[in-house]
Design a protein around this motif. Structure first.
Motif, mmCIF file in Angstrom:
data_model
loop_
_atom_site.group_PDB
_atom_site.id
_atom_site.type_symbol
_atom_site.label_atom_id
_atom_site.label_comp_id
_atom_site.label_asym_id
_atom_site.label_seq_id
_atom_site.Cartn_x
_atom_site.Cartn_y
_atom_site.Cartn_z
ATOM 1 N N ALA A 199 0.817 -1.215 0.000
ATOM 2 C CA ALA A 199 0.000 0.000 0.000
ATOM 3 C C ALA A 199 0.848 1.262 0.000
ATOM 4 O O ALA A 199 0.422 2.299 -0.522
ATOM 5 C CB ALA A 199 -0.934 -0.003 1.204
ATOM 6 N N TRP A 269 -6.480 4.848 -5.981
ATOM 7 C CA TRP A 269 -7.259 3.947 -5.147
ATOM 8 C C TRP A 269 -6.581 2.590 -4.966
ATOM 9 O O TRP A 269 -6.881 1.865 -3.998
ATOM 10 C CB TRP A 269 -8.653 3.777 -5.741
ATOM 11 N N THR A 272 -5.225 1.986 -1.528
ATOM 12 C CA THR A 272 -6.249 1.625 -0.541
ATOM 13 C C THR A 272 -6.644 0.161 -0.682
ATOM 14 O O THR A 272 -6.890 -0.527 0.327
ATOM 15 C CB THR A 272 -7.486 2.518 -0.719
#
Length: 458
Positions: A199, A269, A272
């Motif tokens: 991440a 994104w 995430t």
């Protein structure tokens, strides 16, 4: 007179039919008709040798004289809902010795489901890490500067499986060494750290290290989840829970594809998406701290008191003697020596190992991993605008197909389902390839690509 009551089934000159409680024959009365009864019991007078005992069947009683008898099985009466199990007792001088206690129901079979649900977090993480790269690959490649490098993109995808290979070989040994629940907690460490590195990665090297750690984690869980579930499941629902692991792997893949839906509006994104995997990893570690250890593992370690405590937590205190007897019988019955790796190639195991290995090999060569990893890219090349949504549809079909197969497995048989499944996969892949190669099908390539992929995963 001192009376003793026993509930019995079996070889006392008569036979008892299961479930309906019918007395099929009694001593020499071979041609006598069945007599329905309830609350069958022996009343033993405990007097001198050769004393008479009675079998009471509701309002009727039949006198039987005996000096020595074999009792082969104990069964449940209509007043008890517990299942019967095989035992043997000898009676001499008119007495029954060492009568086996009747099984009691204890907790409901569903009492283990919360613990199974915690273990299935490992299966969900397995599927999630397999599918998360599907929608995120294009976006992470652009962010990490490897958009035009197919080799590095391939490494980002496949290094997960390299780690899973290592983890799967070590998972069983770790479970035997530290126990099932502690190994789950240890497994959460590479899963959480790997997800965090993915991440927050600012380079492809960090991304690959994170994927490698995640692979080791899911490899361990792939061996651990079905093992733990089978060892804590009651026999009456163990078969039904046997397919739960595969089902939740498919659920994890579906969740990963659904989580990728916001990617079109937010290119960052993807970070995430990888970070979300930290949450179930932490929940797995915390949940296992509250789950009972496998009774089988505790018994193998000689921790009898802890074994009984675990059994009571899983099945209820009433079933502790019953399960302990089962564990002792299992240990005494496993007289055959364990087979080593080299024994797998001996003539005794060669056929079974060859069939099993071939099934796994052909399943992988059939292309399922390509669908899991690259379906979004395939749909995009086919001109489908909602490529991530189409992949989510494929994931939902995967879950549906797994659920249907699990329900049909015991009724239709494994071999027939495998034959139908592989035939359908071949036809679906043919349809998918023709949609891209035949010019006459070009206007319908997008629809046929989705249709072929959905049928394939079904």
């Amino acid at each position: 007179m001192q009376a003793s009551t026993y509930v019995v089934k079996g070889n006392l000159g008569f036979e008892v039919q299961n479930r309906k409680g019918a007395l099929a024959g009694l001593g020499g009365f071979r041609n006598s008709s069945p007599v329905l009864f309830s609350n069958l019991s022996f009343v033993n007078s405990n007097n001198e040798k050769g004393s008479s005992s009675k079998v009471r069947c509701g309002s009727a009683s039949v006198g039987i004289g005996f000096a020595k008898m074999g009792i082969d099985r104990v069964f449940k009466s209509s007043a008890s809902s517990a299942k019967y199990r095989s035992v043997k007792a000898q009676a001499s001088s008119g007495d029954l010795e060492d009568a086996v206690p009747i099984k009691y129901q204890g907790k409901s079979s569903s009492s283990v489901l919360p613990y199974v649900a915690v273990a299935c977090l490992g299966a969900i993480l397995f599927g999630y890490h397999l599918g998360v790269v599907n929608g995120a690959l294009e976006y992470l490649s652009a962010d990490l500067g490897i958009a035009g490098n197919a080799v590095l993109q391939g490494w980002v995808v496949s290094i997960l499986l390299a780690g899973a290979t290592v983890g799967s070989f070590t998972g069983g040994s770790l479970a035997d060494m530290f126990g099932r629940t502690k190994t789950f907690q240890l497994d959460a460490i590479p899963l959480a750290i790997g997800a965090y590195l993915c991440a927050t990665a600012q380079s492809v090297q960090t991304m690959m290290i994170g994927r490698l750690l995640c692979g080791i984690g899911i490899g361990i869980s792939s061996a651990l989840v079905p093992l733990y579930i089978s060892e804590i499941s009651p026999t009456e629902i163990r078969g039904a829970l046997g397919s739960v692991n595969q089902l939740f792997i498919c659920v994890g893949i579906l969740v990963a594809l659904l989580v990728g839906l916001p990617l079109a509006g937010n290119p960052l994104w993807w970070r995430t998406m990888f970070g979300i995997a930290i949450v179930p990893s932490v929940l797995l570690a915390l949940g296992m701290a509250m789950c009972p250890e496998s009774p089988r593992w505790l018994f193998q370690q000689g921790k009898i008191a802890e074994t009984e405590k675990s059994i009571a937590a899983l099945f209820g205190k009433e079933r502790v003697p019953e399960v302990m007897n089962d564990l002792r019988a299992a240990v005494q019955g496993s007289s055959e020596p364990e087979a080593g790796w080299l024994d797998l190639f001996s003539s005794r195991y060669r056929k079974v190992v060859s069939v099993g290995a071939a099934l796994f090999l052909f399943q992988q060569l059939a292309g399922i991993n390509a669908v899991v990893y690259y379906s979004t890219s395939v749909f995009r090349s086919a001109g489908i605008t909602s490529d991530v949504a189409a992949s989510a549809l494929v994931g939902a079909s995967n879950v549906l197909g797994t659920a249907v197969a699990s329900s049909l497995m015991d009724r239709q048989g494994r071999k027939s389902l495998l034959t139908i499944s592989f035939s359908g996969m071949a036809a679906s892949m043919l349809l998918l390839s023709l949609s891209f190669t035949w010019e006459i099908l070009a206007p319908y390539s997008g629809t046929l690509a989705v249709l072929g992929t959905v049928l394939y995963v079904l």
